[in-house]
Scaffold this active site. Structure first.
Site, PDB file in Angstrom:
ATOM      1  N   LYS A 122     -25.986  13.573  44.512  1.00 53.75           N
ATOM      2  CA  LYS A 122     -25.071  14.411  45.295  1.00 53.75           C
ATOM      3  C   LYS A 122     -24.093  13.512  46.019  1.00 53.75           C
ATOM      4  CE  LYS A 122     -23.565  18.246  46.972  1.00 53.75           C
ATOM      5  NZ  LYS A 122     -22.226  17.720  46.602  1.00 53.75           N
ATOM      6  N   LYS A 135     -28.649   9.480  53.368  1.00 54.19           N
ATOM      7  CA  LYS A 135     -28.202  10.654  54.141  1.00 54.19           C
ATOM      8  C   LYS A 135     -28.975  11.899  53.699  1.00 54.19           C
ATOM      9  CE  LYS A 135     -23.720  10.669  54.442  1.00 54.19           C
ATOM     10  NZ  LYS A 135     -22.281  10.925  54.153  1.00 54.19           N
ATOM     11  N   LYS A 144     -21.856   9.128  44.215  1.00 51.08           N
ATOM     12  CA  LYS A 144     -20.483   9.132  44.724  1.00 51.08           C
ATOM     13  C   LYS A 144     -19.533   8.869  43.577  1.00 51.08           C
ATOM     14  CE  LYS A 144     -18.492   9.476  48.809  1.00 51.08           C
ATOM     15  NZ  LYS A 144     -19.076  10.048  50.038  1.00 51.08           N
ATOM     16  N   THR A 181     -18.513  18.926  58.236  1.00 49.27           N
ATOM     17  CA  THR A 181     -18.750  17.538  58.660  1.00 49.27           C
ATOM     18  C   THR A 181     -18.544  17.431  60.168  1.00 49.27           C
ATOM     19  OG1 THR A 181     -17.944  16.808  56.515  1.00 49.27           O
ATOM     20  CG2 THR A 181     -18.098  15.126  58.230  1.00 49.27           C
ATOM     21  N   ASN A 198      -9.634  15.755  57.596  1.00 46.68           N
ATOM     22  CA  ASN A 198     -10.504  16.938  57.666  1.00 46.68           C
ATOM     23  C   ASN A 198     -11.575  16.786  58.740  1.00 46.68           C
ATOM     24  OD1 ASN A 198     -11.933  19.322  56.926  1.00 46.68           O
ATOM     25  ND2 ASN A 198     -13.239  18.108  55.587  1.00 46.68           N
ATOM     26  N   SER A 256     -22.915  21.543  51.808  1.00 47.01           N
ATOM     27  CA  SER A 256     -22.813  21.460  50.348  1.00 47.01           C
ATOM     28  C   SER A 256     -24.121  21.945  49.719  1.00 47.01           C
ATOM     29  CB  SER A 256     -22.555  20.013  49.899  1.00 47.01           C
ATOM     30  OG  SER A 256     -21.183  19.731  49.940  1.00 47.01           O
TER      31      SER A 256
END
Ligand code: GLU
Length: 428
Positions: free
Chosen positions: A68, A92, A104, A188, A219, A356
């Site tokens: 992820k 994480k 990633k 976030t 963002n 997510s």
């Protein structure tokens, strides 16, 4: 600073190892990314020429679930950077106890130099190139620096075209109309807000008496500045890639966001309806923002902003890493000596991947939640993770970063050991 970003990131792992009790085999596995894919993406530009872009997708570990992680568009994207970002995602997701491994992706590109049509062709070309190694049960994409919901929509659409069926769960952070989740865009920042509030409460900090500087106005940065200001914190400085502004009395974040949308760049303004007036302020550089004498510093831009070269000059009392990897490992030691408390990225910015996960769950169920439900679940997840880290931090007398890695490592170690040794016989 170690020779590569990944080597520097791994130092955090080493620091945590002495505080955990996991097998040597599991530790050895976690030192290396599982797969690193490097692709060339041909794109027909608007002027008719053909340009080849370099893209990456790294799955660092998938023991706890499918890979992820986001996809970054930036001129400095490299394999080393993407591997480090995938490493951070692994820890994480484990820290938040999400059923995901870490991955990633990235493309080496300056997205601001492309037209919208070129950006769409590039995004679809990227999916074309990596389609075999991603999927809702193997590796799930999301937004990161300079990518957004629109780009996620194109990516999901292209994957669905290749597989001749709608596959919403392969990408998160999509537009709502394509199976996105309520609350993902602000997740976030909202997650970081809960971490900041929880820690400030523990330290007896009152928002009204707390000054904040935020580096980065994307963002995450702009939204966290706004949420903190809304709750009474005095946000005195913000910056974007071109530089920053400082005003002792505090900045009006909604006005600055409004201005940036209309004009590009940030300006210390106060707006009433569409009329914006400049207010008294000082123009500062990104570097100066990091050195401000504030209570809280929030790096929300890119990695390696605070290094051994400038850590000595940092004056903030608390640092919340909203960006991934903004502090190098040698700077960690300097900040620790100065009694500056650093709340690490893998906790502070985990709200994004947490929602997510919610989006992926909703996609699989085909049943969608309200924004109130999403935000309530996000709050619970973030506060639980913060409490866990705080408990390890205060009982073991280690840094909050090491405490976060200890928690994540214990979960990863359990999963790696539970999986057994089959992998070690492959090929025999
Ligand atoms: N790019 C974000 C991060 O670094 C979100 C990743 C995701 O949602 O998968 O955490």
């Amino acid at each position: 600073m170690a020779a590569t970003l990944l080597a520097d990131a791994s130092i955090r792992l080493e620091n945590a190892l002495q505080h955990v009790n996991i097998s040597d085999d599991a530790i050895e596995r976690l030192k290396y990314p599982k797969t690193s894919l490097m692709v060339s993406i041909p794109v027909r530009m608007d002027n008719g020429s053909l340009k080849i872009f370099r893209g990456y997708r790294v799955r660092y570990d998938d023991t706890r679930g499918p890979g992820k992680g986001g996809v970054r568009y930036h001129p400095n994207v490299s394999l080393d950077e993407v591997q480090s970002l995938a490493f951070w995602m692994t820890f994480k997701c484990a820290l938040l106890d999400l059923p995901f491994g870490g991955a990633k992706g990235g493309i080496t590109v300056d997205p601001k130099a492309l037209s919208k049509a070129e950006l769409e062709r590039l995004s679809r070309g990227y999916i074309e190139a990596i389609a075999d190694s991603i999927g809702p049960d193997t590796d799930i994409l999301a937004p990161d620096v300079y990518t957004n919901a629109m780009i996620m929509g194109w990516m999901m659409d292209h994957y669905s075209i290749i597989y001749r069926k709608i596959v919403p769960g392969v990408v998160t952070g999509k537009p709502l109309s394509m199976g996105g989740s309520q609350g993902r865009e602000t997740a976030t920042a909202t997650g970081a807000f809960h971490v900041i509030n929880t820690i400030c409460e523990k330290l007896g900090r009152i928002p009204e008496k707390t000054t904040v500087a935020v580096q980065g106005f994307g963002n995450a940065g702009a939204e966290i500045a706004q949420q903190l200001a809304n709750s009474g914190y005095r946000v005195v400085a913000v910056s974007d890639s071109r530089g920053g502004i400082y005003a002792e009395q505090g900045l009006d974040i909604p006005s600055i966001r409004h201005y940036k949308q209309e004009n590009r760049g940030i300006q210390a303004v106060y707006c009433e309806k569409t009329l914006c007036n400049i207010v008294e302020h000082k123009v500062i550089s990104n570097e100066e923002l990091l050195m401000l004498d504030v209570d809280i510093l929030v790096p929300a831009a890119l990695e390696n902003q605070i290094t051994a070269d400038n850590a000595e000059q940092v004056k903030a009392k608390l640092i919340f890493e909203v960006a991934n990897g903004p502090i190098s490992s040698d700077a960690d030691q300097i900040l620790e000596r100065k009694n500056i408390v650093v709340v690490p990225d893998i906790l502070t910015n985990a709200g994004g991947v947490t929602v997510s996960h919610f989006e992926w769950v909703q996609n699989r169920n085909g049943f969608y939640w309200t924004v109130a439900e999403v935000n309530q679940k996000l709050k619970e997840k973030m506060i639980t993770a913060t409490e866990n880290v705080w408990q390890i931090y205060s009982s073991k007398n280690i840094s909050m970063r090491t405490a976060a890695y200890v928690q994540a490592l214990n979960r990863l170690g359990d999963a790696l050991d539970a999986k057994g040794t089959r992998n070690y016989f492959v090929g025999k």
